[in-house]
Scaffold this active site. Structure first.
Site, PDB file in Angstrom:
ATOM      1  N   HIS A 231       0.907  -1.148   0.000  1.00  0.00           N
ATOM      2  CA  HIS A 231       0.000   0.000   0.000  1.00  0.00           C
ATOM      3  C   HIS A 231       0.940   1.191   0.000  1.00  0.00           C
ATOM      4  O   HIS A 231       1.798   1.311   0.889  1.00  0.00           O
ATOM      5  CB  HIS A 231      -0.886  -0.018   1.259  1.00  0.00           C
ATOM      6  CG  HIS A 231      -1.898   1.076   1.287  1.00  0.00           C
ATOM      7  ND1 HIS A 231      -2.878   1.143   2.254  1.00  0.00           N
ATOM      8  CD2 HIS A 231      -2.117   2.144   0.484  1.00  0.00           C
ATOM      9  CE1 HIS A 231      -3.653   2.216   2.034  1.00  0.00           C
ATOM     10  NE2 HIS A 231      -3.195   2.827   0.970  1.00  0.00           N
ATOM     11  N   LEU A 232       0.802   2.067  -0.969  1.00  0.00           N
ATOM     12  CA  LEU A 232       1.801   3.106  -1.209  1.00  0.00           C
ATOM     13  C   LEU A 232       2.178   3.877   0.042  1.00  0.00           C
ATOM     14  O   LEU A 232       1.332   4.466   0.714  1.00  0.00           O
ATOM     15  CB  LEU A 232       1.275   4.092  -2.267  1.00  0.00           C
ATOM     16  CG  LEU A 232       2.229   5.250  -2.594  1.00  0.00           C
ATOM     17  CD1 LEU A 232       3.539   4.739  -3.171  1.00  0.00           C
ATOM     18  CD2 LEU A 232       1.557   6.215  -3.571  1.00  0.00           C
ATOM     19  N   HIS A 233       3.456   3.875   0.367  1.00  0.00           N
ATOM     20  CA  HIS A 233       3.926   4.635   1.510  1.00  0.00           C
ATOM     21  C   HIS A 233       5.414   4.947   1.371  1.00  0.00           C
ATOM     22  O   HIS A 233       6.164   4.202   0.745  1.00  0.00           O
ATOM     23  CB  HIS A 233       3.705   3.874   2.826  1.00  0.00           C
ATOM     24  CG  HIS A 233       4.488   2.598   2.935  1.00  0.00           C
ATOM     25  ND1 HIS A 233       4.121   1.443   2.273  1.00  0.00           N
ATOM     26  CD2 HIS A 233       5.610   2.277   3.627  1.00  0.00           C
ATOM     27  CE1 HIS A 233       4.992   0.479   2.546  1.00  0.00           C
ATOM     28  NE2 HIS A 233       5.916   0.947   3.371  1.00  0.00           N
ATOM     29  N   PHE A 234       5.805   6.066   1.958  1.00  0.00           N
ATOM     30  CA  PHE A 234       7.202   6.441   2.109  1.00  0.00           C
ATOM     31  C   PHE A 234       7.495   6.425   3.607  1.00  0.00           C
ATOM     32  O   PHE A 234       6.583   6.568   4.415  1.00  0.00           O
ATOM     33  CB  PHE A 234       7.465   7.857   1.589  1.00  0.00           C
ATOM     34  CG  PHE A 234       7.246   8.014   0.114  1.00  0.00           C
ATOM     35  CD1 PHE A 234       5.977   8.213  -0.405  1.00  0.00           C
ATOM     36  CD2 PHE A 234       8.323   7.963  -0.758  1.00  0.00           C
ATOM     37  CE1 PHE A 234       5.776   8.356  -1.774  1.00  0.00           C
ATOM     38  CE2 PHE A 234       8.133   8.122  -2.127  1.00  0.00           C
ATOM     39  CZ  PHE A 234       6.859   8.312  -2.627  1.00  0.00           C
TER      40      PHE A 234
END
Lengths: 433, 420
Positions: A231-234
């Site tokens: 799940h898109l994360h930085f």
């Protein structure tokens, strides 16, 4: 079918229960709860906008990083939301040329029910059944971070979420690698899979710029390069010392006139165990972001796992294509390195290593770090090949003089439509954890 | 004496009393910094030092790391001429305003680290003038230490323009100029070489500087031995001038850190980091009985009316008085015992014996060993203006705690064995 055992890092207190569906009323980040929440909002400035709120004083320069991010983090600490107190973990600089940073952290990697996670594909569709950030409780969120419409940054303690837009949030990492370790989750309700695109990378660069400290970095791990959640994360945290990779010498890559407007400077890392590209400059943050994003997109579409380090307040970006997981699956990594159980993701590659065993911490040496990270790197030949494809994808050509040095069997500058990178992994390569 | 420090007294040119039209991004300095910036040199070296510095040839800046933003407090005439800025445009600003797009970020990092580690550095750097043109300089930075407490009081940055040589690094980039002018330069460079060495051919300099993209394409430029010596000579002149004038005020300086007088138990780079946190707080040493104060912020001194030397070394309970609730004090002691943070409201007294309700937050702070090195306590006067920027006082206090924790932990990773 190839499998490797890997112990992942838990990023959220809700991650352990990923298999149970959660009803709402739990104040989560899902569609059920988030749109009516009143999370604080930090709306970063838009230089092109007019000065709408001229009556409001400008925020102090250390507001974003110290008062908001670190202050809220400290608040969550006092509420017991972290798995351990990271400041109680011993840390040191390893003597040597580069000063790798080692930390002894026995609590970071905890037992978990085995689940399967493919590492043979960099791009995988979002799977709502698996753990994702919509299942996180709002207490783990510190604030929303989104583009504002004013030419100065604003902070609103209770902001009603805009129903037309999916909010982007900053949440704590419950297994922190350092004090202040957070996650930036762009457009959380849109359930984007872990993949770079220009808008979301730009959001990350803006966060680096707002923090205004060269010691606050953001990092990104693709799938296959030790991202744990699709799940898109930085990730981001502060470490007030230069990372080894930031100290490494670089060699500028001269560019033909192709995109003569391009003010981005490209360099190659020298004398560092992991080969990588360094991007600097650009007349705007967006120009820099777009160039890096296009590079990452090429890697994604050609199934090459990679890590990205955003440093120097968003002015210097490192891109590391890597191949450690494949080597691991094929049994090519020495058992001694595997036993230290260090997964070389972006922070490790940059030079910050978390070690689980006291013996490893006490014996930690620059030589160990170098050996581990060398396994991560693409070979020189492969890196040059990938670099050439990336430049082509950006629409640039390396200057002929340097190209002349690297003439090999065929020229790497074929048209992109017919050439595809060889599949990087054996099909069906799995990681058990 | 301070009243005599009007603008002309500190070397500002008399002819530029009105503000020049600013073509570019330069805003003037933050007004709250004006007084500290203007007094920075005079307070330590007397008001005569500016004139003496004006007599030194060369381009240099002096900065004060003790003022928020680490601003420039002096710019030599030579520097202003070289850069095209006026003194107003430069005073109070940070040195990064001279960096630009093609300035190498790694070099900027080296400068930042040299400042943090308080050491000398000599490095080539691409800087930008006010009109936007880039130029290569040899940047020679050195710290100036106060002898009494061993702290860095100023940094001096000497800048020597680096002339183009026929042998530069990254020759492949240089040989690939676009456009006729560039090629002409390359072909004829050897002919001009002898004039370069004499260093006095203005026509050639015009050619050299006109091609910005060529300059920006150079990855780096080595300074000659002559240029390095020029930098060192200027540095020595500046240092001896500062040393001489510091004797007039008694606040003597040196280019070396002398052994510390023991007033501060914490090292200089931590002190500088803490100095950036603009709220009332103190650090106490829990390893000694009575937990003496080892650091106090300026805002703490303003809030309580004490001076720094009246506070350092004092036990941390000294703000309490006859009407301070004993149960609340007990609660604080218990938290310290349990190594927890604690938030209370208690009655405290200023130096003038006036009292105030103190929103008090105390928290243990660990260093890189993982052990507790200090306790940080943050004070807030309940009646002071609240809800700044939509933030509760408590939130602002937590920000102080967070910033202190990061500073103590990070800086002790790199500290030597004798430091905390």
């Amino acid at each position: 079918m190839l499998t490797i055992k890997r112990v992942p890092t838990v990023l959220s207190n809700y991650q352990d229960d990923s298999s149970e569906p959660r009803g709402c009323g739990r104040n989560c980040l899902g569609e059920c709860c988030l749109p009516v929440s009143k999370l604080p909002l930090y709306a970063f400035k838009n230089d092109a906008s007019p000065d709408v709120s001229s009556g409001v004083a400008e925020l102090p320069s250390d507001f974003f990083l110290n008062t908001l991010l670190l202050g809220q983090w400290e608040d969550r600490m006092s509420r017991g939301l972290f798995r351990y107190d990271v400041t109680a973990c011993e840390t040191k600089v390893i003597p040597g040329k580069y000063g790798f940073v080692a930390q002894l952290n026995e609590g970071r990697h905890l037992k978990k029910r085995p689940t399967e996670f493919r590492v043979d594909r960099v791009l995988q569709p979002f799977d709502p059944a698996k753990f994702n950030f919509t299942k996180v409780g709002q207490e783990e969120v510190l604030f929303r971070f989104e583009a504002g419409e004013d030419h100065k940054s604003l902070f609103l303690e209770h902001a009603v979420a805009d129903e037309t837009k999916s909010p982007s949030v900053v949440a704590i990492n419950v297994s922190p690698i350092e004090y202040g370790h957070v996650l930036l989750i762009p457009r959380v309700l849109d359930c984007l899979p872990q993949r770079i695109d220009p808008d979301n990378l730009l959001l990350a660069l803006h966060m680096a710029a707002e923090a205004g400290s060269a010691y606050f970095r953001l990092g990104y791990n693709s799938l296959g390069a030790f991202a744990t959640i699709n799940h898109l994360h930085f990730q981001a945290y502060v470490l007030s010392t230069p990372f080894p990779v930031e100290k490494a010498p670089t060699q500028k890559i001269p560019i033909e006139n192709g995109l003569s407007q391009c003010r981005v400077k490209f360099s190659k890392l020298l004398d560092y165990p992991v080969r990588g590209l360094v991007y600097e400059g650009g007349s705007t943050l967006k120009e820099l972001s777009d160039i890096v994003a296009r590079s990452c997109i090429w890697l994604q579409e050609n199934n090459i796992p990679f890590n990205v380090l955003i440093s120097d307040s968003g002015r210097r970006i490192f891109l590391f294509p890597q191949c450690y997981a494949e080597k691991q699956a094929l049994g090519e990594v020495s058992q001694e390195l595997l036993d230290t159980q260090v997964n070389p993701a972006v922070w490790e590659i940059s030079g910050h290593m978390v070690l689980k065993r006291k013996k490893d911490y006490e014996d930690a040496s620059e030589d160990y770090a170098w050996r581990l990270l060398s396994e991560v790197s693409l070979s020189e030949a492969r890196f040059e090949e990938v670099k050439a494809y990336i430049f082509e994808a950006i629409g640039l050509v390396e200057s002929k003089e340097t190209a002349a040095v690297e003439k090999n069997e065929g020229t790497p500058y074929q048209s992109s439509t017919t050439v595809s990178a060889a599949p990087h992994f054996t099909e069906g390569c799995l990681v058990l954890h | 004496m301070l009243a005599a420090l009007t603008a002309p007294a500190i070397g500002r040119r008399a002819d530029s009393t009105s503000l020049p039209p600013l073509a570019s991004l330069t805003e003037l300095m933050d007004p709250s910094l004006r007084l500290p910036v203007e007094q920075s040199l005079a307070a330590r070296y007397s008001e005569w030092v500016a004139e003496a510095l004006d007599e030194i040839q060369g381009c240099f800046l002096i900065t004060d790391p003790g003022i928020a933003g680490h601003p420039i407090v002096f710019a030599s005439r030579g520097f202003l001429a070289m850069s095209g800025y006026s003194l107003e445009e430069v005073l109070g600003r940070n040195g990064r305003i001279f960096q630009g797009l093609a300035t190498d970020r790694r070099s900027v990092m080296e400068i930042r680290e040299a400042i943090r580690e308080e050491r000398t550095l000599q490095i080539s750097l691409l800087n930008y003038r006010k009109d936007g043109t880039p130029h290569w300089i040899l940047f020679h930075l050195f710290p100036v230490f106060g002898v009494e407490d061993g702290r860095v009081v100023h940094f001096v940055a000497v800048q020597v323009p680096i002339r183009r040589r026929s042998k530069c690094l990254r020759s492949s980039a240089e040989n690939r100029y676009d456009g006729g002018t560039g090629r002409f330069l390359v072909a004829c460079r050897n002919e001009f070489r002898s004039d370069y060495e004499l260093g006095c051919n203005p026509v050639v300099e015009l050619f050299v500087d006109v091609d910005n993209r060529g300059l920006e394409a150079e990855e780096s430029r080595q300074a000659s031995e002559q240029e390095k010596e020029k930098a060192r000579d200027a540095a020595n002149s500046i240092l001896s001038t500062l040393a001489h004038y510091s004797k007039l005020t008694g606040r003597v300086i040196s280019d070396k850190r002398c052994s510390e007088a023991g007033i501060s138990a914490i090292n200089s780079s931590l002190v500088i980091s803490l100095g950036r946190i603009k709220q009332s707080f103190v650090l106490s040493d829990p390893q000694l009985p009575q937990m003496p104060i080892v650091y106090a912020s300026d805002e703490f001194l303003n809030l309580t009316g004490y001076s720094r030397h009246e506070v350092l070394g004092r036990e941390c309970w000294f703000l309490n008085g006859p009407d301070t609730d004993a149960d609340v004090l007990h609660q604080i002691r218990q938290s310290i015992q349990a190594e927890h943070s604690c938030r209370v409201r208690l009655l405290n007294y200023r130096k003038d014996r006036s009292w105030f309700w103190n929103l008090f937050h105390i928290s243990p702070v660990r260093n890189a060993t993982g052990k507790i090195a200090f306790y940080v306590s943050v004070q807030m006067d309940e009646n002071a203006k609240s809800n700044e920027h939509g933030l509760s006082p408590h939130m602002r206090q937590l920000g102080v705690v967070g910033a202190v924790k990061v500073a103590v932990r990070s800086l002790s990773i790199c500290a030597g064995p004798s430091r905390r």
